[in-house]
Design an enzyme around this catalytic site. Structure first.
Site, PDB file in Angstrom:
ATOM      1  N   ASN A 149      22.452  -5.900  67.536  1.00 22.48           N
ATOM      2  CA  ASN A 149      22.245  -4.334  67.825  1.00 22.48           C
ATOM      3  C   ASN A 149      23.344  -3.963  66.354  1.00 22.48           C
ATOM      4  OD1 ASN A 149      25.053  -2.834  68.479  1.00 22.48           O
ATOM      5  ND2 ASN A 149      25.218  -4.836  69.516  1.00 22.48           N
ATOM      6  N   PHE A 200      28.312   2.749  67.707  1.00 22.21           N
ATOM      7  CA  PHE A 200      29.027   3.784  68.835  1.00 22.21           C
ATOM      8  C   PHE A 200      28.058   4.994  68.848  1.00 22.21           C
ATOM      9  CE2 PHE A 200      33.448   1.877  67.371  1.00 22.21           C
ATOM     10  CZ  PHE A 200      33.174   0.634  67.888  1.00 22.21           C
ATOM     11  N   ASN A 244      29.634  -2.743  63.422  1.00 19.21           N
ATOM     12  CA  ASN A 244      28.565  -2.020  63.299  1.00 19.21           C
ATOM     13  C   ASN A 244      28.915  -0.564  62.767  1.00 19.21           C
ATOM     14  OD1 ASN A 244      26.498  -3.565  63.969  1.00 19.21           O
ATOM     15  ND2 ASN A 244      26.963  -3.235  66.070  1.00 19.21           N
ATOM     16  N   THR A 245      30.320  -0.441  62.843  1.00 13.28           N
ATOM     17  CA  THR A 245      31.016   0.755  62.196  1.00 13.28           C
ATOM     18  C   THR A 245      31.795   0.428  60.916  1.00 13.28           C
ATOM     19  OG1 THR A 245      31.525   1.952  63.945  1.00 13.28           O
ATOM     20  CG2 THR A 245      32.722   2.490  62.402  1.00 13.28           C
ATOM     21  N   LYS A 257      40.275  -6.171  71.514  1.00  9.09           N
ATOM     22  CA  LYS A 257      38.954  -6.826  71.415  1.00  9.09           C
ATOM     23  C   LYS A 257      38.807  -7.484  70.099  1.00  9.09           C
ATOM     24  CE  LYS A 257      34.165  -7.016  73.182  1.00  9.09           C
ATOM     25  NZ  LYS A 257      33.170  -6.343  73.911  1.00  9.09           N
ATOM     26  N   ASN A 307      33.996  -9.979  70.597  1.00  7.56           N
ATOM     27  CA  ASN A 307      32.685  -9.068  70.215  1.00  7.56           C
ATOM     28  C   ASN A 307      31.594  -9.748  69.703  1.00  7.56           C
ATOM     29  OD1 ASN A 307      31.479  -6.499  69.612  1.00  7.56           O
ATOM     30  ND2 ASN A 307      33.559  -5.510  69.339  1.00  7.56           N
TER      31      ASN A 307
END
Length: 340
Positions: A115, A119, A182-183, A222, A251
């Protein structure tokens, strides 16, 4: 006869985001209607296997990882499947659409997902309204928080503090997400100086909220599975120095080791079976480096009781599942608890 493989085959005819939206909607409806919720509980729940962690009492060690129910839409229905805790999120202060589609990919050959969602969510105000709803008995509800995509990294602390203030009295614990790949730039917050600044501010804020409300709230961090040993040592030094209550390991990963699918070249975080050994190794390292003083939730590629046993033998006090639920179906928690 096992029904879920046939249902999964139908779901896998849809694109991954559409299938997830459909199943989350269905479990939301089922959990919000007392008769169907009661039927689900009767089908899926087993006697409790109590666990104490972070000052909280969990009915069993199996939780749902953040990412499945980002906006708190389906948690009451998901609780009927036997989870001891559910972690909502990742939640950001303001609504955001996330990264461009397609951004979620199934890798059935590997029982994995990739993925790069970034967010996407409806924001803090919407989620607050969801988690204020009546809670099923004995359910621990956690919240995973992150910064908005357009918040500069140097201002990220304000996003986390806003979320801590907003949810302090309405969830059971909060997880600081500084490890999503992903950020853009987010993982830089795991570095020693940035993490220390962030956690120092969070602990000061929590102290004030405790004095004001008379309540306390465990704070977890995390971590990514891709940290080097030196980076992990730095992060753990900061986490221990700031008296953080625990960590979640891990993660998703940027590694593609052990992945055979042709989709392995897609950008984003990998979850599922190929992540298990990497996450297990991180749990072992964290337990060893902290002499077992720092409680750990193990997550990554768990799909059966064997995986849970290995995580707990490595030092995890609790575990979480996500991708395993997609591939193995709603009976997974019951099967794990039965086989433990």
């Amino acid at each position: 006869m096992k029904i879920y493989p046939y249902f999964r085959a139908l779901l896998f005819c849809l694109n991954p985001e559409a299938a997830h939206k459909l199943t989350l909607y269905a479990i939301r409806i089922a959990g919000g209607f007392k008769p169907t919720a009661a039927v689900l509980r009767a089908i899926y729940q087993l006697p409790a296997r109590p666990v104490q962690a972070f000052g909280l009492s969990f009915s069993n060690p199996i939780g749902l990882a953040a990412g499945y129910d980002k906006d708190g839409l389906g948690w009451r229905g998901l609780a009927c499947l036997g989870f001891g805790h559910i972690e909502i999120g990742t939640v950001t202060p303001q609504p955001q659409v996330g990264n461009p589609r397609p951004r979620l990919f199934r890798l059935p050959e590997d029982k994995a997902l990739i993925n790069r969602l970034g967010f996407p969510g409806l924001g803090a105000e919407f989620v607050m309204n969801q988690v204020r709803q009546p809670r099923p008995k004995n359910l621990i509800l956690g919240l995973n928080i992150g910064k908005n995509k357009d918040t500069p990294l140097e201002s990220a602390i304000q996003d986390y503090l806003f979320l801590l203030n907003s949810f302090f009295t309405i969830v059971d614990y909060i997880t600081i997400n500084v490890s999503s790949p992903n950020t853009v730039g987010l993982r830089q917050l795991q570095e020693r100086q940035a993490l220390d600044q962030l956690l120092t501010e969070i602990i000061v804020c929590r102290k004030g909220l405790i004095e004001k409300s008379g309540q306390t709230l465990p704070i977890l961090v995390k971590l990514a599975p891709d940290l080097t040993d030196d980076q992990l040592d730095d992060a753990l030094d900061v986490i221990l120095a700031n008296h953080i209550d625990g960590v979640i390991a891990t993660n998703t990963t940027l590694s593609r080791q052990g992945v055979s699918s042709p989709l392995r070249s897609e950008q984003g975080g990998l979850s599922g079976k190929p992540l298990f050994e990497k996450s297990l190794a991180m749990v072992e390292k964290i337990t060893r480096r902290t002499s077992g003083k720092l409680p750990v939730i193990g997550v990554g590629g768990i799909s059966d009781a064997i995986g849970v046993h290995k995580m707990m033998d490595a030092g995890a006090v609790l575990v979480q599942i996500y991708t395993g639920l997609i591939y193995e179906g709603p009976g997974l928690v019951k099967r794990i608890l039965r086989d433990l």
